[in-house]
Structure formats: C-alpha cells, structure tokens
Design an enzyme around this catalytic site. Structure first.
Site, PDB file in Angstrom:
ATOM      1  N   GLY A  23      81.856  52.012  32.829  1.00  0.00           N
ATOM      2  CA  GLY A  23      82.173  51.238  31.166  1.00  0.00           C
ATOM      3  C   GLY A  23      80.991  50.472  30.604  1.00  0.00           C
ATOM      4  N   HIS A  56      72.519  54.169  31.982  1.00  0.00           N
ATOM      5  CA  HIS A  56      73.266  54.767  31.031  1.00  0.00           C
ATOM      6  C   HIS A  56      73.174  55.751  29.538  1.00  0.00           C
ATOM      7  CE1 HIS A  56      75.905  51.450  32.949  1.00  0.00           C
ATOM      8  NE2 HIS A  56      76.517  52.257  34.353  1.00  0.00           N
ATOM      9  N   LYS A  97      69.439  56.320  39.815  1.00  0.00           N
ATOM     10  CA  LYS A  97      68.669  56.031  40.238  1.00  0.00           C
ATOM     11  C   LYS A  97      68.352  55.073  40.880  1.00  0.00           C
ATOM     12  CE  LYS A  97      65.350  59.706  40.745  1.00  0.00           C
ATOM     13  NZ  LYS A  97      63.564  59.903  41.398  1.00  0.00           N
TER      14      LYS A  97
END
Ligand code: PAF
Length: 288
Positions: free
Chosen positions: A27, A33, A150
């Site tokens: 979150g 994201h 990454k």
C-alpha cells in the site's frame, strides 16, 4: 474494481477468470506500483493487486506501526491504473495462527546486502509472497504472472529464485524503477522525508550513477579498484550526513562481488546502495 478482504471472497471474485497477473504491495502506492499494474494489464485476463503491511518482514525496531495505511486512496489509484481486484486481507486472515512455517532463502542470496542489514527481512518477504501466491494463483487455469519492482532489486531476485526452486508455475516479471524528476527512486518511504531531506535524497542515486560510471571506466582493473571506489562513495555520502549501509558494485547474476576471473562487461553489473538519511532508510540501484 472489486475490493475483497478474505481469501474466500478473492477466489469467488476470480472464479470467472483464467489467467491472473498479480501485483503484491504494502500500500501507500506511488507511480512505481501503478506502472506495474499498467504493465500487468495486457498479460492476463485480470489484474489482482494485494495491499498488506506484512509484520513478518519488519524487525521490532523498524517502521511496521508507522507504515502509512492509505487504503481508500490506494484503491482509487489502483482503479484508475486498471486493476480489477484488490485483495486487502486483515492480519488474522493471512496469519490466523502464529506463522511457524517460514520460507528461508539460501544465505548466498538471502543473507547478503539487504539480508545482512535487515536480518529476517527476506524470510518475511518470501513467506508472505508464498502465501499470497497460494491465495491468488491456486485456482488459476491459465498462465500466471507476478510483477515486482526493480527498485527492490535483491527482493525480485530472491522471489524469482524461490519460484524457480519450488517449481511454481508463475512467471515473475521485474518492472523498471520509476523516478521523480530529480532522479530520486519512487518509494513509499519517501513520504517520511522532511523538506531538506527530500532535497538531499537524490544524492543516493547520483552517488550510484557516479559509481556505475567509475566502475565502467575501470572495468579492466576489476575487481581490485572496486573496493576503493565503493569506500569513496560511502565516504562521500557520510560527509553529507548520510549513514550508508552499503554502496557496492555486484554481478547481476548472483549479487556477489565480481571476481578477477569474471569476464566483466557493463551488462553483467549492477550498482546497489542503501543508506539512512535522518530516520529514513532509502535503497536504490542501477543496472550498469
Ligand atoms: O515490496 C513490497 O512491497 C513487499 O516486500 C511485498 C513484496 C509486497 C511483500 O510484502
């Protein structure tokens, strides 16, 4: 987009679909994201993202309690990015009893770098990822994809190895690090930085870039000169007020230091760093 909190609800919501692409998160989402969610979209027939702050991967002195919980804002952003199902379990859903079975990554990859400075971190990560994979993938019928950023370079490597060694039928995809305009890698923990710290924070990525350039320039002389370059980079950050854990050039294949016998090419190296600025620990890396 559907928000579900239990594994039963998740499986029911997923039943009509065959091929999930999964983006696990804790979150407090940022563009890194959301970019993973956007990359997941064309891979399968539905995108599932999880939001779960996993106590198992935090040491007692770390920021588990203060880690930002921003479910409503996260769901809005996930929906805009094209996510179909958000799985946000309560702690008692994933850990109904104390989690005594744990996944221990091998020391060669699990106890170095992040694993050295955050003992138990990868055990917590692998254990929860294994459980999340069971929740999300157990009833999938078609190809299964899982996407990791990454920015957590070692984490995505550890998870790829776990998936490979447990013969899980999952393709793990690593998404590129997203950066702010000044080059700072996006991270949920950037929100902890004060204004002056935020201005300083880019120095970590600048230091890693410089080290990558220097490592390339001395590629012939590797690995003898690397230690000196790494120490100089750590010292440069320390004089600006940072507390570096490590700044290092490693082989991409296994995250070990390049050896004299290696045929070192730029494509074979990654530069990684972790350092604390005030109370905030930042990590970053560049594939050389
Ligand atoms: O990278 C993260 O956000 C976490 O380590 C993960 C993979 C979601 C496991 O809790």
């Amino acid at each position: 987009m559907k928000l579900v909190h239990t594994t039963e609800e998740l499986r029911a919501a997923m039943r009509p679909y065959n091929s999930p692409a999964f983006v696990p998160t804790m979150g407090n989402l940022h563009d890194g994201h959301l970019n993973l969610v956007r990359s997941a979209k064309p891979l399968g027939d539905l995108v599932v993202s999880s939001i779960f702050v996993n106590r198992l991967q935090f040491a007692p002195h770390e920021d588990f309690d203060s880690y930002p919980r921003t479910l409503k804002a996260d769901c809005d952003r996930l929906e805009q990015a094209g996510c179909d199902i958000v799985f946000a379990p309560l702690e008692k859903e994933l850990y109904p009893v104390p989690q005594l079975f744990k996944v221990h990554p091998p020391g060669e990859i699990g106890d170095i770098l992040e694993g050295h400075f955050r003992p138990g971190f990868f055990i917590g990560v692998c254990t929860v990822v294994m459980k999340l994979f069971q929740c999300v993938f157990s009833e999938a019928k078609g190809p299964r994809y899982a996407l990791f950023g990454k920015k957590d370079y070692q984490q995505q490597m550890v998870i790829k190895r776990m998936v490979q060694q447990y013969a899980m039928p999952i393709t793990v995809i690593a998404g590129e690090t997203q950066r702010a305009a000044d080059g700072l890698a996006l991270s949920s923990r950037n929100g902890y930085l004060s204004e002056p710290e935020r201005a300083e924070a880019v120095q970590l990525s600048l230091t890693l870039r410089t080290l990558a350039r220097e490592a390339l320039a001395t590629a012939e002389a590797m690995p003898q000169q690397l230690n000196a370059l790494e120490s100089r980079a750590m010292h440069a950050l320390a004089t600006r007020g940072w507390q570096p854990d490590y700044i290092t050039v490693r082989r991409r294949a296994d995250l070990l230091a390049p050896q004299a016998a290696d045929a070192v090419t730029p494509e074979s190296l990654v530069v990684l760093g972790a350092a604390r600025l005030g109370n905030t620990r930042l990590i970053d890396n560049f594939e050389v």
